[in-house]
Write a protein that holds these residues in place. Structure first.
Motif, PDB file in Angstrom:
ATOM      1  N   HIS A  54       0.812  -1.209   0.000  1.00 23.16           N
ATOM      2  CA  HIS A  54       0.000   0.000   0.000  1.00 23.16           C
ATOM      3  C   HIS A  54       0.851   1.267   0.000  1.00 23.16           C
ATOM      4  CE1 HIS A  54      -2.423   3.167   2.202  1.00 23.16           C
ATOM      5  NE2 HIS A  54      -3.184   2.918   1.166  1.00 23.16           N
ATOM      6  N   CYS A  95      -1.353  -8.615  -4.964  1.00 21.75           N
ATOM      7  CA  CYS A  95      -2.760  -8.267  -4.810  1.00 21.75           C
ATOM      8  C   CYS A  95      -3.521  -8.565  -6.102  1.00 21.75           C
ATOM      9  CB  CYS A  95      -2.923  -6.801  -4.420  1.00 21.75           C
ATOM     10  SG  CYS A  95      -2.438  -5.613  -5.667  1.00 21.75           S
ATOM     11  N   SER A 119      -2.541  -9.263  -0.217  1.00 20.57           N
ATOM     12  CA  SER A 119      -3.638  -8.363   0.132  1.00 20.57           C
ATOM     13  C   SER A 119      -4.964  -8.923  -0.340  1.00 20.57           C
ATOM     14  CB  SER A 119      -3.406  -6.985  -0.497  1.00 20.57           C
ATOM     15  OG  SER A 119      -4.529  -6.151  -0.304  1.00 20.57           O
ATOM     16  N   GLY A 121      -7.465  -6.693  -0.350  1.00 22.39           N
ATOM     17  CA  GLY A 121      -8.130  -5.433  -0.666  1.00 22.39           C
ATOM     18  C   GLY A 121      -8.682  -5.400  -2.080  1.00 22.39           C
ATOM     19  N   ASN A 124     -13.989  -7.323  -2.804  1.00 22.13           N
ATOM     20  CA  ASN A 124     -15.229  -7.489  -2.046  1.00 22.13           C
ATOM     21  C   ASN A 124     -16.257  -8.364  -2.751  1.00 22.13           C
ATOM     22  OD1 ASN A 124     -14.259  -5.957   0.058  1.00 22.13           O
ATOM     23  ND2 ASN A 124     -15.164  -4.047  -0.675  1.00 22.13           N
ATOM     24  N   LEU A 149      -6.065  -5.957   6.211  1.00 25.84           N
ATOM     25  CA  LEU A 149      -6.046  -4.524   5.887  1.00 25.84           C
ATOM     26  C   LEU A 149      -7.304  -3.843   6.404  1.00 25.84           C
ATOM     27  CD1 LEU A 149      -4.723  -2.160   4.241  1.00 25.84           C
ATOM     28  CD2 LEU A 149      -6.059  -2.972   2.283  1.00 25.84           C
ATOM     29  N   GLY A 154      -9.474   0.214   1.930  1.00 27.78           N
ATOM     30  CA  GLY A 154      -9.741  -0.810   0.927  1.00 27.78           C
ATOM     31  C   GLY A 154      -9.850  -2.231   1.429  1.00 27.78           C
ATOM     32  N   GLY A 155      -9.656  -2.430   2.734  1.00 24.87           N
ATOM     33  CA  GLY A 155      -9.797  -3.772   3.284  1.00 24.87           C
ATOM     34  C   GLY A 155     -11.241  -4.080   3.643  1.00 24.87           C
ATOM     35  N   ARG A 156     -11.425  -5.179   4.371  1.00 25.47           N
ATOM     36  CA  ARG A 156     -12.760  -5.547   4.830  1.00 25.47           C
ATOM     37  C   ARG A 156     -12.638  -6.374   6.096  1.00 25.47           C
ATOM     38  NH1 ARG A 156     -14.223 -10.142   0.209  1.00 25.47           N
ATOM     39  NH2 ARG A 156     -15.488 -11.293   1.698  1.00 25.47           N
TER      40      ARG A 156
END
Length: 350
Positions: A54, A95, A119, A121, A124, A149, A154-156
């Motif tokens: 990131h 990613c 990642s 990110g 979703n 993240l 941008g993570g969840r």
């Protein structure tokens, strides 16, 4: 499989900065300063670096910039020049959808990276089952460093069951815990402690708002009829990409305190000062919009970068952020390493 010496370093715990991206004013790569940054981290005493993550800006993968392979290669070249390949943890950011992640894993492995920081990110649309399958495929190529993240960038949020399954995947050797949330962080620790691979997985903090507390805490988790103890042994942090020499000094103090099982109150105070400094760098009051520019601004003030530019013009300091950086510089002079940088900058830029 992870090399034995790298695995030992990883589990011992160390400082791993997330490597920034050096640009010139037209937002093209500043190769001289990109190399200088890597030299800075090595000579500051970091135990590794993470590149293509990131802090390096995910946009390096976009066709209009096409910098992913270039930036990862530059870092490996500087590590080779410093002759630290066998005592320095080399982590590549990986990613994107499965096929992209596979390409990045293959390239990173080919040029000598030890682990891939994977990642989740921007995915979703994928279920937890699909993300576990994706991880299994990447782990067949390169040892995996998991990455929780925070949603703000941008993570969840993932379930305890997700991390439980994640920890059981062969060739997973580390997890960066960075949800900026104590509850979610605890889910990861508990999942790993209950995994048959607990001893194989090193936990690293990415919680820039809670760095020192994370590193000073011993977790005791009930697993069946046993109590499992687990520490977050090191950090992989964007915050650690600035003032890195002092970061290493403080980390050594933390390791001594852990070894003696005696935590000085002063370390807790320093921890809150670091959190305050991080607020200036990472811009949480504006949902972290200025986080990368904030890191770049500090490096610019030290002369390591020419400017705080990011690949996307919208990525810039938030109103008032520069003044906040002024404030923490004045309030915490014991946290910066300006003198160290000043004394070595000419050499790193040569």
């Amino acid at each position: 499989m992870l090399k034995k010496v790298i695995k030992e370093l990883l589990h011992e715990g160390t400082v791993i900065p997330a490597h920034p991206l050096a640009l010139i004013s037209d937002r093209k790569l500043d190769e001289k300063r990109q190399r200088a940054l890597t030299r800075y981290y090595i000579e500051a005493g970091a135990g590794g670096i993470a590149v293509g993550v990131h802090t390096t800006q995910f946009e390096i993968r976009d066709p209009q910039f096409d910098l992913y392979e270039k930036v990862l290669t530059i870092a490996m070249e500087e590590i080779a020049k410093a002759n630290v390949q066998n005592s320095f943890i080399k982590i590549a950011g990986i990613c994107g959808p499965v096929e992209q992640a596979i390409r990045e894993a293959k390239f990173s492995k080919e040029i000598g990276y030890d682990l891939g920081l994977l990642s989740m990110g921007g995915l979703n649309d994928l279920s937890e089952d699909e993300l576990i399958s994706r991880t299994e495929r990447i782990a067949e190529i390169i040892p995996v460093f998991g990455f929780y993240l925070q949603p703000s960038v941008g993570g969840r949020v993932f379930s305890y069951n997700f991390w439980s399954r994640f920890a059981d995947i062969p060739n997973v050797y580390g997890i960066k815990i960075a949800p900026f949330n104590r509850y979610h962080s605890f889910d990861v620790v508990r999942a790993v402690c209950n995994s048959k691979r607990n001893d194989e997985i090193a936990l690293y903090t990415g919680n820039d708002d809670n760095i020192i507390n994370d590193l000073l805490t011993t977790y005791r988790i009930k697993s069946g009829d046993q109590t499992v103890e687990k520490k977050i042994v090191g950090g992989l942090l964007g915050h650690w990409s600035v003032w890195t020499k002092r970061v290493v000094d403080v980390f050594e103090e933390i390791k001594k305190a852990r070894d003696q099982d005696l935590i000085p109150a002063e370390l807790l105070t320093v921890g809150q000062e670091i959190t305050d400094a991080n607020a200036a760098f990472f811009d949480p009051k504006n949902d972290f919009k200025g986080s990368i520019a904030g890191i770049n601004e500090v490096l610019t003030r030290q002369g390591l970068l020419k400017g705080n530019w990011c690949l996307l013009e919208k990525e810039k300091l938030s109103p008032g952020q520069a003044e906040e950086i002024d404030r923490v510089y004045a309030d915490y002079p014991h946290l910066h390493d300006d003198e160290f940088v000043k004394n070595n900058l000419k050499k790193w830029l040569s």
